[in-house]
Design a protein around this motif. Structure first.
Motif, mmCIF file in Angstrom:
data_model
loop_
_atom_site.group_PDB
_atom_site.id
_atom_site.type_symbol
_atom_site.label_atom_id
_atom_site.label_comp_id
_atom_site.label_asym_id
_atom_site.label_seq_id
_atom_site.Cartn_x
_atom_site.Cartn_y
_atom_site.Cartn_z
ATOM 1 N N VAL A 81 0.841 -1.200 0.000
ATOM 2 C CA VAL A 81 0.000 0.000 0.000
ATOM 3 C C VAL A 81 0.871 1.243 0.000
ATOM 4 C CG1 VAL A 81 -1.922 -1.167 1.172
ATOM 5 C CG2 VAL A 81 -0.188 0.024 2.533
ATOM 6 N N PHE A 141 0.751 5.450 1.164
ATOM 7 C CA PHE A 141 0.054 6.444 1.966
ATOM 8 C C PHE A 141 0.328 7.825 1.387
ATOM 9 C CE2 PHE A 141 0.359 2.868 4.818
ATOM 10 C CZ PHE A 141 -0.916 2.841 5.366
ATOM 11 N N GLU A 150 2.218 11.160 -2.558
ATOM 12 C CA GLU A 150 2.673 9.931 -1.912
ATOM 13 C C GLU A 150 3.823 10.232 -0.951
ATOM 14 O OE1 GLU A 150 4.982 5.914 -3.180
ATOM 15 O OE2 GLU A 150 3.158 6.348 -4.323
ATOM 16 N N GLN A 184 5.575 3.865 0.851
ATOM 17 C CA GLN A 184 4.863 2.608 0.638
ATOM 18 C C GLN A 184 5.281 1.627 1.718
ATOM 19 O OE1 GLN A 184 5.143 0.947 -3.299
ATOM 20 N NE2 GLN A 184 4.627 2.880 -4.297
ATOM 21 N N THR A 210 5.214 5.590 9.532
ATOM 22 C CA THR A 210 3.818 5.208 9.755
ATOM 23 C C THR A 210 3.228 5.934 10.962
ATOM 24 O OG1 THR A 210 4.491 3.227 10.986
ATOM 25 C CG2 THR A 210 4.018 2.962 8.629
ATOM 26 N N ILE A 236 1.027 9.091 10.035
ATOM 27 C CA ILE A 236 -0.281 8.972 9.393
ATOM 28 C C ILE A 236 -1.360 9.565 10.294
ATOM 29 C CG2 ILE A 236 -2.008 7.365 8.496
ATOM 30 C CD1 ILE A 236 0.366 5.420 7.989
ATOM 31 N N TRP A 268 -5.165 11.679 5.797
ATOM 32 C CA TRP A 268 -4.408 11.001 4.747
ATOM 33 C C TRP A 268 -5.325 10.036 4.007
ATOM 34 C CZ3 TRP A 268 1.351 9.598 5.500
ATOM 35 C CH2 TRP A 268 2.040 10.684 6.055
ATOM 36 N N ARG A 269 -4.797 9.485 2.912
ATOM 37 C CA ARG A 269 -5.491 8.418 2.209
ATOM 38 C C ARG A 269 -4.500 7.285 1.950
ATOM 39 N NH1 ARG A 269 -6.309 10.374 -4.102
ATOM 40 N NH2 ARG A 269 -4.158 9.960 -4.716
ATOM 41 N N MET A 270 -5.039 6.125 1.614
ATOM 42 C CA MET A 270 -4.213 4.965 1.329
ATOM 43 C C MET A 270 -4.625 4.408 -0.026
ATOM 44 S SD MET A 270 -3.887 1.390 3.374
ATOM 45 C CE MET A 270 -5.049 0.549 2.294
ATOM 46 N N VAL A 274 -8.406 7.208 5.356
ATOM 47 C CA VAL A 274 -7.940 6.788 6.682
ATOM 48 C C VAL A 274 -8.903 7.357 7.713
ATOM 49 C CG1 VAL A 274 -6.078 7.003 8.376
ATOM 50 C CG2 VAL A 274 -5.524 6.655 5.958
ATOM 51 N N ILE A 290 -9.532 1.974 7.764
ATOM 52 C CA ILE A 290 -9.732 2.689 6.505
ATOM 53 C C ILE A 290 -11.130 2.375 6.001
ATOM 54 C CG2 ILE A 290 -7.299 2.715 5.889
ATOM 55 C CD1 ILE A 290 -7.948 0.390 3.927
#
Length: 128
Positions: free
Chosen positions: A14, A16, A35, A38, A73, A76, A80-82, A106, A122
């Motif tokens: 994934v 972020f 981005e 990952q 991490t 986050i 945010w989005r994933m 998220v 999520i």
């Protein structure tokens, strides 16, 4: 409940993304997702429960994603989005570039009891 095997369940890949101001090529700035990094991740799809069923009826799917806890991490936040990197790709070029694949908003972040991982709630099917 997540599997207790730890890193053995991190089959997915994934990315972020965080919101940031980016130049639009015409002298203006536009808010876009950029981005940040990952990671390998494990997905647990939520089942049962009144809230989960209601979300599904509205076209949303709540998922818990487990990633290793590290300095990135821990940054986050719920704005945010994933993206699911294994099931999507960038399309278009330049300013018209867009992600064709799963994008998730998220919702919340919680450390695991052993503090080695983060469980990130999520949701698919929502505007990020």
């Amino acid at each position: 409940m997540m599997d207790r095997r730890g890193a053995g369940i991190l089959f997915e890949r994934v990315a972020f993304d965080q919101r940031a101001m980016q130049p639009d090529g015409f002298g203006n700035e536009q808010e876009k997702f950029v981005e940040q990094f990952q990671r390998r991740a494990g997905f647990t799809y939520m089942r049962g429960g009144e809230t989960v069923i209601a979300s599904r009826l509205e076209g949303r799917q709540p998922i818990v994603v487990r990633v290793r806890r590290d300095s990135n991490t821990l940054l986050i936040t719920p704005d945010w989005r994933m993206r699911d990197v294994r099931n999507g790709a960038w399309q278009g070029t330049g300013a018209d570039q867009y992600w064709e694949g799963p994008i998730y908003a998220v919702r919340s972040i919680a450390p695991t009891d052993d503090r080695q991982f983060l469980d990130i709630m999520i949701e698919s099917g929502v505007a990020a």
